[in-house]
Design an enzyme around this catalytic site. Sequence first.
Site, PDB file in Angstrom:
ATOM      1  N   LYS A 125      -4.008 -41.989   5.605  1.00 16.53           N
ATOM      2  CA  LYS A 125      -3.459 -42.685   4.436  1.00 16.53           C
ATOM      3  C   LYS A 125      -2.226 -43.515   4.834  1.00 16.53           C
ATOM      4  CE  LYS A 125      -0.636 -40.996   1.468  1.00 16.53           C
ATOM      5  NZ  LYS A 125       0.027 -40.055   0.575  1.00 16.53           N
ATOM      6  N   ASP A 143      -4.154 -42.525  -2.238  1.00 17.52           N
ATOM      7  CA  ASP A 143      -3.108 -41.552  -2.578  1.00 17.52           C
ATOM      8  C   ASP A 143      -3.494 -40.890  -3.908  1.00 17.52           C
ATOM      9  OD1 ASP A 143      -2.608 -43.364  -4.585  1.00 17.52           O
ATOM     10  OD2 ASP A 143      -0.498 -43.649  -4.105  1.00 17.52           O
TER      11      ASP A 143
END
Length: 216
Positions: A125, A143
């Site tokens: 991420k 997220d």
Amino acid sequence: MIGLMMMKNKSLEIEKYLDYLFPDPKCELNYTNDYELLIAIVLSAQTTDKRVNSVTSVLFDKYPSLEALSKASLADLETILRPLGSFRKKALYVHNIANILHGEYNDTVPHDRDKLENLPGVGRKTVNVFFGEYLGKPAIAVDTHVNRVTKRLGIAKEKDNVLQVEEKLKKCFPKDSWAKIHLQLVLFGRYHCKAKNPNCKECQIINLCKEKKKNL
Ligand code: SF4
């Protein structure tokens, strides 16, 4: 075939609405260079960008280079990062990232996914956010906001993990929009489609949403 067409129409409608809400989406983390952005993203786990900005302004002011940061004591880093959750772990990440970038990469940030993911506290991420924001590379970081919104809009299933959500988003939206869509989904989740009390009454894609009844 019909399913694919429906998904295409759905993604077009979502992108149109996100473009209307956020025509020029911006990352809300403050930074002045690549390593500041990378560290800010690492620090942003489980906290708000606002809180990260308040500590990084102190951190990067006191330690204005990777070399300076690599020489900072852990105790001082912990003091500065205390307003964030998990500040001991985050202080160690910052300390080790600065040491590696200073010692092994000659004060540069590698642009290679494997090298970046080998840095402490840096995962897929983080790299996706960094790629999209700093390098302008096509990437979608999933997220908590992106995950929630994508599932509410039925692009991904509730049981899908973040990698599956990322893959489904990539299939839905054109590659040259990925970095923009990521930012727009984050902002939409942060300010409109919030975890609690989303603003469904104002939402113009309510017709696509699986959770509208529950939230209204
Ligand atoms: Fe989010 Fe509500 Fe819109 Fe659904 S209708 S996408 S829950 S804001």
